[in-house]
Design a protein around this motif. Structure first.
Motif, PDB file in Angstrom:
ATOM      1  N   ALA A 283       0.733  -1.189   0.020  1.00  0.00           N
ATOM      2  CA  ALA A 283      -0.045  -0.010  -0.022  1.00  0.00           C
ATOM      3  C   ALA A 283       0.720   1.302   0.008  1.00  0.00           C
ATOM      4  O   ALA A 283       0.746   2.030  -0.559  1.00  0.00           O
ATOM      5  CB  ALA A 283      -0.955   0.042   0.990  1.00  0.00           C
ATOM      6  N   LEU A 284       1.794   1.166   0.800  1.00  0.00           N
ATOM      7  CA  LEU A 284       2.950   2.435   0.513  1.00  0.00           C
ATOM      8  C   LEU A 284       3.411   2.577  -0.602  1.00  0.00           C
ATOM      9  O   LEU A 284       3.793   3.790  -1.039  1.00  0.00           O
ATOM     10  CB  LEU A 284       3.852   2.047   1.902  1.00  0.00           C
ATOM     11  N   ARG A 285       3.802   1.529  -1.173  1.00  0.00           N
ATOM     12  CA  ARG A 285       4.475   1.561  -2.634  1.00  0.00           C
ATOM     13  C   ARG A 285       3.528   2.368  -3.509  1.00  0.00           C
ATOM     14  O   ARG A 285       3.788   3.010  -4.339  1.00  0.00           O
ATOM     15  CB  ARG A 285       4.911   0.373  -3.046  1.00  0.00           C
ATOM     16  N   ALA A 286       2.192   1.932  -3.536  1.00  0.00           N
ATOM     17  CA  ALA A 286       1.267   2.594  -4.382  1.00  0.00           C
ATOM     18  C   ALA A 286       1.030   4.112  -4.127  1.00  0.00           C
ATOM     19  O   ALA A 286       0.810   4.770  -4.907  1.00  0.00           O
ATOM     20  CB  ALA A 286      -0.249   1.879  -4.345  1.00  0.00           C
ATOM     21  N   LEU A 287       1.027   4.328  -2.658  1.00  0.00           N
ATOM     22  CA  LEU A 287       0.934   5.894  -2.443  1.00  0.00           C
ATOM     23  C   LEU A 287       2.163   6.600  -2.998  1.00  0.00           C
ATOM     24  O   LEU A 287       1.847   7.648  -3.132  1.00  0.00           O
ATOM     25  CB  LEU A 287       0.780   5.954  -0.881  1.00  0.00           C
ATOM     26  N   LEU A 288       3.259   5.965  -2.735  1.00  0.00           N
ATOM     27  CA  LEU A 288       4.626   6.794  -3.179  1.00  0.00           C
ATOM     28  C   LEU A 288       4.522   7.116  -4.628  1.00  0.00           C
ATOM     29  O   LEU A 288       4.795   8.030  -5.221  1.00  0.00           O
ATOM     30  CB  LEU A 288       5.890   6.000  -2.683  1.00  0.00           C
ATOM     31  N   SER A 289       3.874   5.911  -5.345  1.00  0.00           N
ATOM     32  CA  SER A 289       3.847   6.175  -6.600  1.00  0.00           C
ATOM     33  C   SER A 289       2.839   7.161  -7.304  1.00  0.00           C
ATOM     34  O   SER A 289       2.970   7.814  -8.132  1.00  0.00           O
ATOM     35  CB  SER A 289       3.268   4.795  -7.575  1.00  0.00           C
ATOM     36  N   ALA A 290       1.621   7.290  -6.457  1.00  0.00           N
ATOM     37  CA  ALA A 290       0.797   8.183  -6.860  1.00  0.00           C
ATOM     38  C   ALA A 290       0.911   9.756  -6.316  1.00  0.00           C
ATOM     39  O   ALA A 290       0.625  10.654  -6.865  1.00  0.00           O
ATOM     40  CB  ALA A 290      -0.661   7.871  -6.271  1.00  0.00           C
ATOM     41  N   ALA A 291       1.611   9.672  -5.001  1.00  0.00           N
ATOM     42  CA  ALA A 291       1.774  11.216  -4.505  1.00  0.00           C
ATOM     43  C   ALA A 291       3.397  11.543  -4.356  1.00  0.00           C
ATOM     44  O   ALA A 291       3.287  12.511  -3.871  1.00  0.00           O
ATOM     45  CB  ALA A 291       1.054  11.167  -3.081  1.00  0.00           C
ATOM     46  N   GLY A 292       3.990  10.791  -4.834  1.00  0.00           N
ATOM     47  CA  GLY A 292       5.587  11.088  -4.853  1.00  0.00           C
ATOM     48  C   GLY A 292       5.912  12.482  -5.232  1.00  0.00           C
ATOM     49  O   GLY A 292       6.980  13.066  -4.671  1.00  0.00           O
ATOM     50  N   SER A 293       5.077  12.914  -6.350  1.00  0.00           N
ATOM     51  CA  SER A 293       5.467  14.292  -6.952  1.00  0.00           C
ATOM     52  C   SER A 293       5.260  15.314  -5.885  1.00  0.00           C
ATOM     53  O   SER A 293       5.840  16.549  -6.181  1.00  0.00           O
ATOM     54  CB  SER A 293       5.066  14.407  -8.306  1.00  0.00           C
ATOM     55  N   THR A 294       4.639  15.417  -5.025  1.00  0.00           N
ATOM     56  CA  THR A 294       4.027  16.381  -4.251  1.00  0.00           C
ATOM     57  C   THR A 294       4.901  16.186  -2.817  1.00  0.00           C
ATOM     58  O   THR A 294       4.867  17.044  -1.879  1.00  0.00           O
ATOM     59  CB  THR A 294       2.875  16.525  -3.829  1.00  0.00           C
ATOM     60  N   LEU A 295       5.397  14.992  -2.473  1.00  0.00           N
ATOM     61  CA  LEU A 295       6.019  14.856  -1.115  1.00  0.00           C
ATOM     62  C   LEU A 295       7.379  15.475  -0.889  1.00  0.00           C
ATOM     63  O   LEU A 295       7.969  15.322  -1.582  1.00  0.00           O
ATOM     64  CB  LEU A 295       6.001  13.254  -0.914  1.00  0.00           C
ATOM     65  N   GLU A 296       7.447  16.182   0.321  1.00  0.00           N
ATOM     66  CA  GLU A 296       8.644  16.795   0.655  1.00  0.00           C
ATOM     67  C   GLU A 296       9.248  16.231   1.884  1.00  0.00           C
ATOM     68  O   GLU A 296      10.236  16.459   2.298  1.00  0.00           O
ATOM     69  CB  GLU A 296       8.260  18.315   0.826  1.00  0.00           C
ATOM     70  N   HIS A 297       8.280  15.463   2.838  1.00  0.00           N
ATOM     71  CA  HIS A 297       8.900  15.085   4.075  1.00  0.00           C
ATOM     72  C   HIS A 297       8.401  13.537   4.373  1.00  0.00           C
ATOM     73  O   HIS A 297       7.166  13.536   4.191  1.00  0.00           O
ATOM     74  CB  HIS A 297       8.384  15.909   5.242  1.00  0.00           C
ATOM     75  N   ILE A 298       9.161  12.675   4.319  1.00  0.00           N
ATOM     76  CA  ILE A 298       8.474  11.454   4.461  1.00  0.00           C
ATOM     77  C   ILE A 298       9.255  10.804   5.937  1.00  0.00           C
ATOM     78  O   ILE A 298      10.465  11.109   6.219  1.00  0.00           O
ATOM     79  CB  ILE A 298       9.019  10.234   3.418  1.00  0.00           C
ATOM     80  N   GLN A 299       8.528  10.274   6.872  1.00  0.00           N
ATOM     81  CA  GLN A 299       9.042   9.420   8.078  1.00  0.00           C
ATOM     82  C   GLN A 299       8.400   8.075   8.022  1.00  0.00           C
ATOM     83  O   GLN A 299       7.347   7.669   7.848  1.00  0.00           O
ATOM     84  CB  GLN A 299       8.536  10.035   9.363  1.00  0.00           C
ATOM     85  N   LEU A 325      11.196  15.511  -2.429  1.00  0.00           N
ATOM     86  CA  LEU A 325      11.583  14.889  -1.360  1.00  0.00           C
ATOM     87  C   LEU A 325      12.762  15.674  -0.816  1.00  0.00           C
ATOM     88  O   LEU A 325      13.962  15.493  -1.447  1.00  0.00           O
ATOM     89  CB  LEU A 325      11.867  13.245  -1.318  1.00  0.00           C
ATOM     90  N   ARG A 326      12.627  16.263   0.454  1.00  0.00           N
ATOM     91  CA  ARG A 326      13.902  17.074   1.213  1.00  0.00           C
ATOM     92  C   ARG A 326      14.450  16.542   2.236  1.00  0.00           C
ATOM     93  O   ARG A 326      15.273  16.665   2.714  1.00  0.00           O
ATOM     94  CB  ARG A 326      13.225  18.658   1.150  1.00  0.00           C
ATOM     95  N   ALA A 327      13.275  15.788   2.833  1.00  0.00           N
ATOM     96  CA  ALA A 327      13.667  15.364   4.302  1.00  0.00           C
ATOM     97  C   ALA A 327      13.142  13.837   4.395  1.00  0.00           C
ATOM     98  O   ALA A 327      11.916  13.482   4.290  1.00  0.00           O
ATOM     99  CB  ALA A 327      12.953  16.297   5.452  1.00  0.00           C
ATOM    100  N   LEU A 328      14.091  12.905   5.050  1.00  0.00           N
ATOM    101  CA  LEU A 328      13.509  11.555   5.274  1.00  0.00           C
ATOM    102  C   LEU A 328      13.975  11.126   6.718  1.00  0.00           C
ATOM    103  O   LEU A 328      15.211  11.470   7.014  1.00  0.00           O
ATOM    104  CB  LEU A 328      14.364  10.753   4.447  1.00  0.00           C
ATOM    105  N   HIS A 329      12.980  10.866   7.557  1.00  0.00           N
ATOM    106  CA  HIS A 329      13.102  10.682   8.855  1.00  0.00           C
ATOM    107  C   HIS A 329      12.993   9.142   9.291  1.00  0.00           C
ATOM    108  O   HIS A 329      11.702   8.584   8.771  1.00  0.00           O
ATOM    109  CB  HIS A 329      12.219  11.487   9.819  1.00  0.00           C
ATOM    110  N   VAL A 330      13.842   8.386   9.819  1.00  0.00           N
ATOM    111  CA  VAL A 330      13.725   7.144   9.863  1.00  0.00           C
ATOM    112  C   VAL A 330      13.901   6.866  11.574  1.00  0.00           C
ATOM    113  O   VAL A 330      15.057   6.669  12.226  1.00  0.00           O
ATOM    114  CB  VAL A 330      14.944   6.311   9.052  1.00  0.00           C
ATOM    115  N   PRO A 331      12.922   6.511  12.219  1.00  0.00           N
ATOM    116  CA  PRO A 331      13.025   5.799  13.738  1.00  0.00           C
ATOM    117  C   PRO A 331      13.341   4.551  13.453  1.00  0.00           C
ATOM    118  O   PRO A 331      12.848   3.734  13.038  1.00  0.00           O
ATOM    119  CB  PRO A 331      11.366   5.993  14.157  1.00  0.00           C
ATOM    120  N   CYS A 332      14.624   4.207  14.095  1.00  0.00           N
ATOM    121  CA  CYS A 332      15.118   2.933  13.936  1.00  0.00           C
ATOM    122  C   CYS A 332      14.885   2.117  15.177  1.00  0.00           C
ATOM    123  O   CYS A 332      15.444   0.787  15.204  1.00  0.00           O
ATOM    124  CB  CYS A 332      16.760   3.230  13.984  1.00  0.00           C
ATOM    125  N   GLY A 333      13.860   2.338  16.050  1.00  0.00           N
ATOM    126  CA  GLY A 333      13.450   1.460  17.203  1.00  0.00           C
ATOM    127  C   GLY A 333      12.950   2.393  18.303  1.00  0.00           C
ATOM    128  O   GLY A 333      12.428   3.665  17.916  1.00  0.00           O
TER     129      GLY A 333
END
Length: 442
Positions: A283-299, A325-333
């Motif tokens: 589902a996330l892959r489908a959302l990235l494909s559809a909305a990727g061009s507007t996304l600026e921040h992904i966590q 995409l300008r910012a990528l936040h990754v909670p690692c645990g």
């Protein structure tokens, strides 16, 4: 002896430092009449309403002007029960195992509860500024889904918090009647958060989102629903969400399908999600494909998955559409240094795999933020991370921030900074490293 009168701007500035100290604000409100409205601005900016809030709701009725000061509201319903509250005396074949977000081993338990679908009486009575109680017919019909139009027609009666922009609903049973009531009471909500909420159908859940035409940020922490058995009405306005946040406790698949079907993703700029299954990753892959061009921040995090590396490889997430995409936040645990010690020592190889996928497809990426406990730092291959980030696809990267929580038993901030600098010499030489070190208190 007379004291000089302080300018109003100075008083406002002083009181602004007490926004998190209600007892001090109450004391300031008694200093003089000129201080009262300024103290109230901070006292009533955020309120919590629950079945025990009779005095607070009565105060709003007696002092209606104060309701214009409220900006953030949290409404807490009754506590979550393990019994089958959703039963309305109609279908006795439903079981807890049919809830998408509950395990199959939950025992079957049913209970007739007609009140479950009504707007709670304490909330209806407390939020109505009208001195005249509603008629019996209105009170009975308003709890039924078909009465949503009648509630909306009487929305002027319930506009008691006209300037609220942030609404959090916790431990609530959702229905079209509840949605219409809340939308009428809080007409200008732009940020909605759901926690421990339930609905008879997915349509009942989304009816709450669609009831707020100004909604721009949707945060779903935990919600449950049964199989959909009715279509959404076509009278709702289209949403254009700017922020969408969903936790692992949410079945993300239907939500993504709904977002795409409603075209609510067209202005999506901020996406925060926790992925634990292949279905959710798809589902996330489908959302990235559809909305990727507007996304600026992904966590995004896979830390709660039993095997995050295998999940990431199977998901084949594609960040190619994320050109902005300008910012990528990754909670690692776990962000708390004292929780889940076993999880803190698990391999974090999935973090490198994720960044390897994202870097080559996001040319504008300028910030990466990794959130983890200090005890999890040895589980992260910092040398490998240094090599990945040295690739030309990360040429625009200006900031690599480590948000590290420490239990306070093994050193201080300087030790963590030294480890990062020694194990990541390339990033250190390019002045990319930033450290947000948080020591546990007590």
């Amino acid at each position: 002896m007379t004291f000089p009168r302080l300018p109003a701007e100075i008083v406002d500035e002083i009181l602004s430092f007490l926004h998190a100290h209600p007892d001090d604000l109450r004391a300031c409100s008694r200093v003089s009449r000129s201080w009262l409205p300024r103290a109230r601005c901070h006292l009533f900016r955020h309120i919590v309403v629950d079945p025990s809030s009779d005095q607070l709701l009565c105060f709003f009725k007696e002092t209606p002007d104060v309701r214009f000061l409220v900006r953030d509201v949290e409404i807490r319903g009754r506590a979550t029960t393990s019994q089958g509250w959703w039963m309305n005396g109609a279908d006795t074949s439903l079981s807890l195992s049919r809830w998408p977000t509950l395990g199959a081993r939950m025992a079957r338990s049913v209970r007739s509860d007609a009140v479950a679908f009504e707007v709670p009486s304490w909330l209806r009575e407390g939020l109505s500024p009208s001195p005249d109680p509603p008629s019996d017919k209105t009170d009975q019909d308003s709890s039924h889904p078909s009465s949503s139009k009648s509630i909306a027609a009487n929305s002027t009666v319930h506009h008691i918090f006209p300037l609220v922009h942030t609404l959090r609903v916790s431990e609530f049973t959702l229905s079209p009647g509840v949605s219409s009531f809340l939308a009428a009471a809080f007409p200008k909500v732009t940020t909605l958060t759901l926690s421990h909420c339930r609905a008879m159908s997915f349509a009942d859940l989304t009816s709450l989102f669609l009831a707020f035409p100004r909604l721009r940020a949707l945060r779903l922490l935990s919600a449950e629903w049964l199989s959909d058995r009715k279509a959404l009405p076509e009278t709702y306005p289209r949403l254009e969400l700017g922020q969408f946040e969903v936790s692992q406790d949410i079945h993300i698949g239907p939500l993504v399908d709904w977002l795409l079907a409603e075209s609510a993703h067209r202005s999506l700029r901020i996406l925060k999600c926790s992925i634990g299954t292949r279905r959710s990753a798809g589902a996330l892959r489908a959302l990235l494909s559809a909305a990727g061009s507007t996304l600026e921040h992904i966590q995004i995090t896979l830390s709660k998955s039993p095997d995050p590396t295998s999940l990431l490889e199977a998901a084949q997430l594609d960040f190619t559409p994320c050109t902005r995409l300008r910012a990528l936040h990754v909670p690692c645990g776990p962000s708390s240094p004292t929780r889940s010690p076993a999880a803190a020592t698990r391999s974090l190889s999935w973090v490198l795999a994720l960044l390897a996928h994202a870097g080559g497809a996001a040319p504008a990426l300028a910030e990466i933020r990794l959130v983890l406990a200090r005890r999890a730092l040895p589980a992260l291959n910092l040398e490998g991370l240094d090599v990945v980030l040295a690739r030309t696809c990360y040429a625009r990267l200006a900031r690599l921030e480590f948000d590290v929580a420490d239990a306070g038993t093994g050193g201080a901030r300087e030790d963590v900074a030294r480890v990062l600098a020694e194990r990541m010499p390339i990033a250190h030489g390019q002045a990319l490293l930033r450290l947000d070190y948080r020591a546990a208190v007590g």
